[in-house]
Design a protein around this motif. Sequence first.
Motif, PDB file in Angstrom:
ATOM      1  N   ALA A   9      26.515   7.009   5.665  1.00 26.18           N
ATOM      2  CA  ALA A   9      25.696   6.972   6.949  1.00 26.18           C
ATOM      3  C   ALA A   9      24.724   8.194   6.901  1.00 26.18           C
ATOM      4  N   ASN A  10      25.207   9.458   6.520  1.00 21.91           N
ATOM      5  CA  ASN A  10      24.389  10.548   6.357  1.00 21.91           C
ATOM      6  C   ASN A  10      23.301  10.607   5.588  1.00 21.91           C
ATOM      7  N   ASP A  11      23.756   9.928   4.300  1.00 20.69           N
ATOM      8  CA  ASP A  11      22.691   9.773   3.213  1.00 20.69           C
ATOM      9  C   ASP A  11      21.349   8.818   3.867  1.00 20.69           C
ATOM     10  N   ALA A  12      21.735   7.578   4.371  1.00 16.28           N
ATOM     11  CA  ALA A  12      20.873   6.661   4.672  1.00 16.28           C
ATOM     12  C   ALA A  12      19.858   7.456   5.938  1.00 16.28           C
ATOM     13  N   ALA A  13      20.597   8.050   6.994  1.00 18.84           N
ATOM     14  CA  ALA A  13      19.630   8.756   7.956  1.00 18.84           C
ATOM     15  C   ALA A  13      18.895   9.763   7.328  1.00 18.84           C
ATOM     16  N   SER A  14      19.222  10.687   6.203  1.00 18.72           N
ATOM     17  CA  SER A  14      18.696  11.659   5.713  1.00 18.72           C
ATOM     18  C   SER A  14      17.513  11.154   4.879  1.00 18.72           C
ATOM     19  N   LYS A  15      17.726  10.182   4.111  1.00 22.07           N
ATOM     20  CA  LYS A  15      16.802   9.450   3.314  1.00 22.07           C
ATOM     21  C   LYS A  15      15.528   8.965   4.195  1.00 22.07           C
ATOM     22  N   ARG A  16      15.971   8.177   5.030  1.00 21.36           N
ATOM     23  CA  ARG A  16      14.948   7.587   5.850  1.00 21.36           C
ATOM     24  C   ARG A  16      14.189   8.539   6.946  1.00 21.36           C
ATOM     25  N   ASN A  17      14.888   9.420   7.353  1.00 19.96           N
ATOM     26  CA  ASN A  17      13.894  10.748   7.867  1.00 19.96           C
ATOM     27  C   ASN A  17      13.090  11.262   6.994  1.00 19.96           C
ATOM     28  N   ALA A  18      13.412  11.494   5.845  1.00 23.87           N
ATOM     29  CA  ALA A  18      12.466  12.176   4.764  1.00 23.87           C
ATOM     30  C   ALA A  18      11.262  11.115   4.435  1.00 23.87           C
ATOM     31  N   VAL A  19      11.546   9.914   4.485  1.00 26.61           N
ATOM     32  CA  VAL A  19      10.361   9.242   4.338  1.00 26.61           C
ATOM     33  C   VAL A  19       9.544   9.056   5.301  1.00 26.61           C
ATOM     34  N   LEU A  20      10.058   9.069   6.728  1.00 29.93           N
ATOM     35  CA  LEU A  20       9.365   9.085   7.844  1.00 29.93           C
ATOM     36  C   LEU A  20       8.352  10.493   7.864  1.00 29.93           C
ATOM     37  N   GLN A  21       9.149  11.358   7.562  1.00 26.18           N
ATOM     38  CA  GLN A  21       8.346  12.749   7.598  1.00 26.18           C
ATOM     39  C   GLN A  21       7.366  12.723   6.728  1.00 26.18           C
ATOM     40  N   ARG A  22       7.544  11.970   5.394  1.00 23.00           N
ATOM     41  CA  ARG A  22       6.404  12.104   4.486  1.00 23.00           C
ATOM     42  C   ARG A  22       5.024  11.177   4.987  1.00 23.00           C
ATOM     43  N   ASN A  56      21.751   1.045  10.738  1.00 23.59           N
ATOM     44  CA  ASN A  56      22.487   1.862  11.808  1.00 23.59           C
ATOM     45  C   ASN A  56      21.671   3.382  12.065  1.00 23.59           C
ATOM     46  N   ALA A  57      20.892   3.619  11.176  1.00 21.53           N
ATOM     47  CA  ALA A  57      20.098   4.769  11.122  1.00 21.53           C
ATOM     48  C   ALA A  57      18.643   4.535  11.859  1.00 21.53           C
ATOM     49  N   GLY A  58      18.507   2.974  12.333  1.00 21.72           N
ATOM     50  CA  GLY A  58      17.396   2.721  12.944  1.00 21.72           C
ATOM     51  C   GLY A  58      16.414   2.087  12.069  1.00 21.72           C
ATOM     52  N   GLN A  59      16.552   1.645  10.891  1.00 19.78           N
ATOM     53  CA  GLN A  59      15.725   0.768  10.413  1.00 19.78           C
ATOM     54  C   GLN A  59      15.810  -0.638  10.556  1.00 19.78           C
ATOM     55  N   ARG A  60      14.707  -1.624  11.097  1.00 24.27           N
ATOM     56  CA  ARG A  60      14.792  -2.700  11.405  1.00 24.27           C
ATOM     57  C   ARG A  60      13.968  -3.779  10.481  1.00 24.27           C
ATOM     58  N   ALA A  61      13.000  -3.247   9.822  1.00 26.70           N
ATOM     59  CA  ALA A  61      12.401  -4.113   8.865  1.00 26.70           C
ATOM     60  C   ALA A  61      12.871  -3.977   7.454  1.00 26.70           C
ATOM     61  N   PHE A  62      13.066  -5.081   6.771  1.00 25.52           N
ATOM     62  CA  PHE A  62      13.414  -5.258   5.275  1.00 25.52           C
ATOM     63  C   PHE A  62      12.780  -5.869   4.572  1.00 25.52           C
TER      64      PHE A  62
END
Length: 231
Positions: A9-22, A56-62
């Motif tokens: 769960a932590n990795d998923a949120a961290s990776k997603r946040n990092a991409v969104l920050q990019r 769970n980290a907030g992503q909805r489009a796959f």
Amino acid sequence: MSGTPTLSANDAASKRNAVLQRIADACTKHSRNPAEVQLLAVSKKHPVSAIQQLYNAGQRAFGENYLQEALEKMPQLPADICWHFIGPVQSNKTRSIAEHFDWVHTVASLRVARRLSDQRPPERGKLNVCIQVNLEGELTKDGVSAQEAVQLAEHITELPHLRFRGLMTIPPPALSFERQFEMFSRVQRLAEQLGVPVDTLSMGMSSDIEAAVAAGSTMVRVGTALFGPRV
């Protein structure tokens, strides 16, 4: 998929946040609004558990490339996921794609477009589609030329169960930002020449997000930076 590590769960949120920050940083640098750039998580060859963690980290489009793999995953995941088909569209698979996906990024012929329209269940509403543009005429990739895209876009807008959204491209790998930007900019200029409304430029992946955003991308397709490498 059995050999692919599962995201915590932590990795998923961290990776997603990092991409969104990019994406946000690129938007700031190039005077874009981050709200105009959607993140599409490319989940091909990744397990349901990893997709669920990103959800769970907030992503909805796959995005999925392989129909059978996607059909096996869909019933195991939340119903409000927006599914994008981003692989080559074979004529014998258009019915299942039209029935189960919300978007198709890889339309490359009028025949396929007509089949998708004819086979789209009316109760699902119009299927969002993009034309895949093959920038360099690469034999290993699907897609149409710029000239063909203009003609195809006009025909797609006439099909009753499709909603034409714009263009998608997978350019040849390029190491420099300048070369990446040049190729993506060609697609942006093509979109302006279509003569029909366009609101989507599906371009940019893990290695070239910044150049794609700079050139006008509205949707970046990211797999490795979210899920890690496939093994």
